[in-house]
Design a protein around this motif. Structure first.
Motif, PDB file in Angstrom:
ATOM      1  N   VAL A 148     -13.543 -46.797  14.221  1.00  0.00           N
ATOM      2  CA  VAL A 148     -13.856 -47.427  12.834  1.00  0.00           C
ATOM      3  C   VAL A 148     -12.936 -48.715  13.050  1.00  0.00           C
ATOM      4  CG1 VAL A 148     -13.227 -47.047  10.566  1.00  0.00           C
ATOM      5  CG2 VAL A 148     -14.079 -45.038  12.025  1.00  0.00           C
ATOM      6  N   PRO A 149     -13.590 -49.842  12.642  1.00  0.00           N
ATOM      7  CA  PRO A 149     -12.717 -51.045  12.393  1.00  0.00           C
ATOM      8  C   PRO A 149     -11.497 -51.139  11.426  1.00  0.00           C
ATOM      9  CG  PRO A 149     -15.042 -51.249  11.359  1.00  0.00           C
ATOM     10  CD  PRO A 149     -15.078 -50.042  11.894  1.00  0.00           C
ATOM     11  N   ILE A 150     -10.634 -51.602  11.935  1.00  0.00           N
ATOM     12  CA  ILE A 150      -9.325 -51.554  11.159  1.00  0.00           C
ATOM     13  C   ILE A 150      -8.801 -53.135  10.710  1.00  0.00           C
ATOM     14  CG2 ILE A 150      -6.877 -50.758  11.033  1.00  0.00           C
ATOM     15  CD1 ILE A 150      -7.669 -48.573  13.150  1.00  0.00           C
ATOM     16  N   LEU A 151      -8.311 -53.120   9.706  1.00  0.00           N
ATOM     17  CA  LEU A 151      -8.061 -54.634   9.084  1.00  0.00           C
ATOM     18  C   LEU A 151      -6.648 -54.365   8.631  1.00  0.00           C
ATOM     19  CD1 LEU A 151      -8.363 -57.631   8.408  1.00  0.00           C
ATOM     20  CD2 LEU A 151      -9.322 -56.824   6.324  1.00  0.00           C
ATOM     21  N   VAL A 152      -5.646 -55.173   9.090  1.00  0.00           N
ATOM     22  CA  VAL A 152      -4.379 -55.246   8.528  1.00  0.00           C
ATOM     23  C   VAL A 152      -4.113 -56.212   7.752  1.00  0.00           C
ATOM     24  CG1 VAL A 152      -1.809 -55.107   9.135  1.00  0.00           C
ATOM     25  CG2 VAL A 152      -3.329 -54.084  10.268  1.00  0.00           C
ATOM     26  N   MET A 153      -3.668 -56.309   6.548  1.00  0.00           N
ATOM     27  CA  MET A 153      -3.748 -57.366   5.540  1.00  0.00           C
ATOM     28  C   MET A 153      -2.748 -57.175   4.216  1.00  0.00           C
ATOM     29  SD  MET A 153      -7.044 -56.750   2.963  1.00  0.00           S
ATOM     30  CE  MET A 153      -6.340 -58.007   1.756  1.00  0.00           C
ATOM     31  N   SER A 154      -2.294 -58.147   3.554  1.00  0.00           N
ATOM     32  CA  SER A 154      -1.550 -58.025   2.358  1.00  0.00           C
ATOM     33  C   SER A 154      -2.443 -58.922   1.256  1.00  0.00           C
ATOM     34  CB  SER A 154      -0.328 -58.831   2.600  1.00  0.00           C
ATOM     35  OG  SER A 154       0.294 -58.850   1.275  1.00  0.00           O
ATOM     36  N   ALA A 155      -2.941 -58.188   0.201  1.00  0.00           N
ATOM     37  CA  ALA A 155      -3.678 -58.709  -0.770  1.00  0.00           C
ATOM     38  C   ALA A 155      -2.776 -59.778  -1.646  1.00  0.00           C
ATOM     39  CB  ALA A 155      -4.091 -57.501  -1.666  1.00  0.00           C
ATOM     40  N   GLN A 156      -1.488 -59.948  -1.292  1.00  0.00           N
ATOM     41  CA  GLN A 156      -0.845 -60.517  -2.228  1.00  0.00           C
ATOM     42  C   GLN A 156      -0.606 -62.146  -1.094  1.00  0.00           C
ATOM     43  OE1 GLN A 156       0.737 -60.212  -4.962  1.00  0.00           O
ATOM     44  NE2 GLN A 156       0.673 -58.023  -5.147  1.00  0.00           N
ATOM     45  N   GLU A 157      -1.076 -61.964  -0.091  1.00  0.00           N
ATOM     46  CA  GLU A 157      -1.195 -63.181   0.826  1.00  0.00           C
ATOM     47  C   GLU A 157      -2.498 -63.919   1.049  1.00  0.00           C
ATOM     48  OE1 GLU A 157       1.141 -62.179   4.060  1.00  0.00           O
ATOM     49  OE2 GLU A 157       3.213 -61.951   3.326  1.00  0.00           O
ATOM     50  N   SER A 158      -3.323 -63.029   1.591  1.00  0.00           N
ATOM     51  CA  SER A 158      -4.500 -63.484   1.751  1.00  0.00           C
ATOM     52  C   SER A 158      -5.929 -62.460   2.129  1.00  0.00           C
ATOM     53  CB  SER A 158      -4.689 -64.428   3.291  1.00  0.00           C
ATOM     54  OG  SER A 158      -5.741 -64.951   3.739  1.00  0.00           O
ATOM     55  N   GLU A 159      -6.822 -62.795   1.346  1.00  0.00           N
ATOM     56  CA  GLU A 159      -7.988 -61.702   1.530  1.00  0.00           C
ATOM     57  C   GLU A 159      -9.099 -62.380   2.470  1.00  0.00           C
ATOM     58  OE1 GLU A 159      -9.618 -64.902  -1.186  1.00  0.00           O
ATOM     59  OE2 GLU A 159      -7.334 -63.999  -0.965  1.00  0.00           O
ATOM     60  N   ARG A 160      -8.840 -63.678   3.075  1.00  0.00           N
ATOM     61  CA  ARG A 160      -9.891 -64.232   3.654  1.00  0.00           C
ATOM     62  C   ARG A 160     -10.703 -63.453   4.685  1.00  0.00           C
ATOM     63  NH1 ARG A 160      -8.021 -69.862   5.982  1.00  0.00           N
ATOM     64  NH2 ARG A 160      -7.674 -69.834   3.530  1.00  0.00           N
ATOM     65  N   ASP A 161      -9.950 -62.706   5.529  1.00  0.00           N
ATOM     66  CA  ASP A 161     -10.596 -61.832   6.690  1.00  0.00           C
ATOM     67  C   ASP A 161     -11.398 -60.800   6.059  1.00  0.00           C
ATOM     68  OD1 ASP A 161      -9.285 -63.385   8.691  1.00  0.00           O
ATOM     69  OD2 ASP A 161      -7.419 -62.058   8.902  1.00  0.00           O
TER      70      ASP A 161
END
Length: 301
Positions: free
Chosen positions: A120-133
């Motif tokens: 399963v693809p996994i994306l690490v992110m912070s919605a407070q910083e960037s949602e671009r990916d």
């Protein structure tokens, strides 16, 4: 079906309807009203069990985005439960590890998730910083954001649409648990040609799935089970049990094995309950038929 069976949500001057988990096609009528013209067939559906019955959370979804917070509420066992229902849905799954800005051990958390979701693809992110990916991954698709309260689903949706549409609240300081801010499902179109569904956080997620989906999510366990000497091995005290051997050698994680057994027992219990309910329904049906036949005028002469 009464009007209260409809869930109506307004967005950007248009009206979107979801009828008992079924996506529908509608057109604008007078004022804020709309007419439902057709209920579309279900290509996919994400369901859970509620009071011995199926509750469809979202239907005709291309991608189930399972959101997990990288804060104190992080739970791999809960993620396995969501992955099982996502597999059963018939759509694709994506794991979104949110709040990376609040975690000092992102690489460790990522390893834990990768171990239970290798396909399963996994994306690490912070919605407070960037949602671009995330935006590039969901472009052109219908996406349902799923997860417990407080993981940041509504914050992610707000970031994607570019303004504060969904209400958000801070989580509890003690355990990072959410406060169940979102209370209804909202279907929101995005400029990139996709649509997202913001769902309320689920306090409990009882299973509505088949054991085949369980074997697919726990494919490492399923492959090991095929190596057991006996086909009906219970993986307890039988000789030449591949599962027990893997546990002893550290090839299979003990918590993951326990999670598999727990989910398996839950699925089998649910199947037994469905069988009992089905037999009861058939019995009641034939009882009603026999009663109607006895009361028929032909038999009253």
């Amino acid at each position: 079906m009464g009007a209260d069976a409809y869930i109506r949500e307004l967005f950007d001057g248009r009206v979107s309807f979801m009828l008992m988990g079924l996506r529908s096609r509608s057109r604008r009528a007078a004022g804020k009203l709309a007419l439902i013209e057709a209920v579309l067939p279900q290509r996919t559906k994400f369901s859970r069990r509620v009071a011995f019955a199926e509750q469809v959370i979202a239907a005709n979804v291309d991608l189930a985005a399972i959101v997990c917070g990288l804060d104190s509420d992080f739970n791999v066992r809960r993620l396995e439960r969501y992955l099982l229902l996502a597999r059963e849905s018939g759509g694709d799954a994506l794991i979104v590890l949110n709040k990376s800005d609040l975690c000092d051990a992102v690489s460790t958390r990522l390893e834990e998730v990768t171990a239970v979701a290798q396909h399963v693809p996994i994306l690490v992110m912070s919605a407070q910083e960037s949602e671009r990916d995330l935006g590039s991954l969901i472009r052109g698709r219908t996406v349902a954001f799923l997860g417990s309260s407080g993981v940041g689903k509504s914050t992610i949706v707000n970031a994607l649409i570019g303004h504060e549409s969904q209400t958000t609240l801070p989580v509890r300081d003690a355990d990072s648990r959410g406060r169940h801010t979102t209370t209804s499902r909202m279907l929101i179109p995005l400029p990139e040609g996709c649509a997202v569904i913001d769902n309320p956080g689920m306090r409990e997620l009882q299973l509505w799935a088949a054991e085949d989906s369980l074997d697919e999510v726990f494919d490492d366990v399923a492959v090991l089970a095929l190596e057991c000497r006996f086909r009906d091995c219970t993986h307890t005290n039988e000789p030449e049990c591949a599962i027990q051997s893997a546990l002893e050698r550290g090839w299979l994680d003990v918590p993951r094995w326990r999670s598999f057994r727990k989910l398996q027992a839950e699925l089998r219990h649910e199947k037994l309950q469905q069988d009992v309910l089905a037999k009861t329904a058939v019995k009641a049906k034939w009882k009603a038929i026999h009663k109607a036949m006895r009361n028929h005028p032909k038999h009253q002469r």
